[in-house]
Design a protein around this motif. Sequence first.
Motif, short mmCIF file in Angstrom:
data_model
loop_
_atom_site.label_atom_id
_atom_site.label_comp_id
_atom_site.label_asym_id
_atom_site.label_seq_id
_atom_site.Cartn_x
_atom_site.Cartn_y
_atom_site.Cartn_z
N ILE A 86 0.83 -1.25 0.09
CA ILE A 86 0.08 0.01 0.00
C ILE A 86 0.89 1.32 0.02
CG2 ILE A 86 -0.06 0.11 2.45
CD1 ILE A 86 -2.96 0.75 -0.19
N SER A 87 2.24 1.15 0.53
CA SER A 87 3.00 2.37 0.63
C SER A 87 3.45 2.73 -0.50
CB SER A 87 4.04 2.06 1.80
OG SER A 87 4.82 1.13 1.59
N HIS A 127 -0.31 1.99 -4.26
CA HIS A 127 -1.54 2.20 -3.77
C HIS A 127 -2.58 1.18 -4.39
CE1 HIS A 127 -5.52 4.03 -2.22
NE2 HIS A 127 -4.94 4.59 -1.19
N TRP A 141 -8.68 1.04 5.28
CA TRP A 141 -8.09 1.30 4.11
C TRP A 141 -9.03 1.38 3.04
CZ3 TRP A 141 -3.59 3.56 3.11
CH2 TRP A 141 -2.61 3.41 4.11
#
Length: 495
Positions: free
Chosen positions: A458-459, A462, A489
């Motif tokens: 996710i970092s 995305h 999220w």
Amino acid sequence: MARLVVLRGDTPDREIDLIRLPVRIGRGPQNDLVLEDHVKSVSRDHAEIRFEDGRYLLVDLESQNGIWVGGNRVPYVALEPNVVASIGPFRLRVEGDAAPGTSPLPAAGASDAGTQHVHPAGVSPPAKPRPDRISGPGRKFTLELTRQQKSAIGGVAALAAVAAIAAAVVLLWPSRTTDGTLQEIAQRVTAAKQQIEQGACAAAIAENIEPALARNPDNADLLNLKRQAEACIAALPPSERTPAEAAEAAIAADLTAARDLIGRGDCSTALNTHISNVLNTNPDNAEALDLKTQAEACSKAAESKPRPPTSPPAQLAQSLPPEDGGLETLPGELDRDYQARVRAMRSRYDEAILASSKGPSRRAIALWEAMVRDATPKYLDVSAKLAEARRAWRATAQPLLSEARDLVAKGMWNEAIQKLNEAHDVDPALPIDAEIRNAEAQKLAAGQQECRLGRQTISYNHAVGMQHFRRALTLLPPDDPCYPDAKRWVSEPGK
């Protein structure tokens, strides 16, 4: 005025005033009555309603799926009171007066326009050109004139013709207003079916079937459901019956005895014993009230009929062995009555054979169980047939089990668990607990893996991380530690 009532399953669909005949029925838009059916069990040109010899006839136009009445396919049927015909998922019956509002339309160029004929099975009734069409459902109409009419009329005459056809459209278009009684009965039929499937047969009779029969005593669906519920209660050992089921079983026995006595002409005994027993318990029982009316009329007719001269005593029955299709005789039973019982039991045997020939089903098992109970296990080969029906039904669980295993291998765990439960419902002896635990464990492991991948990606990516979190939410239980993280999220995609 007569009207055609159309139901889809047990749900009222529409009602049509039978003003102009014949009425063409089918899936195609060229028909007078358009029955939409995406699975195409209704043909484009399926059937036609005609008025002939004072009756409304529903005639099959050589359709692929045909017309069905009482489980039998028929080339045509007279839609008399209490006759319901099925076309695909739709059920049709005629209510109201016996005569149509107007005469049938003549075929173009025909010299005997008022004559129609019912064709035997395998022969298609001739297609008739129609001077106008009405199509539906919805509010889309197609109005057409034949080529001869178009050339013969013009100006004001054409406008008058179109106006007349438009008026016919308004008159023939089915009302969408649902009749309250039909809707209530349909709801009670659905509720009663669910109760019978759950084993609550006495409640089905008391809470839904009897109240609905009080509104419509001749409803075929309700009468059939009542017989099913009574058979369900009768199949229970007396020691396992609840007080309500014991009371319903006693009522069913009294009603059966009353019908037999009325059939034999002993209406006074039927009225003063069995029918009175039922009405003392349940004064609103629709079937008992109907039998009371029959018995009273029968008793009055017997009293007014002159006594015939003394005749020789009737012959007493001689029992036949059950292995040859015979039954035990009743005390003092006459031969003609015994032969009638033997024929009735053989008809039930033929019905069970037909149900079994259509494939494994709970209905076939129930029919054979009733035969074993009512005709003894030695009757013909009913014991072997019952065992065969049970084996065939249990065998249907194996394909479900195989399908579940394939779904597990494909990672479709939710679907696999559903199939495993379906297989267990068919054959409770199947050991599926370990397979369900295995599927749930694989599902949990896959969900946790998706959640880990989501956190890792996710970092820096995305979109990919969000895909992993969404899949995790479909696999993880809400109490899993990763579930709240994934949900946060997904609910905040811009984070």
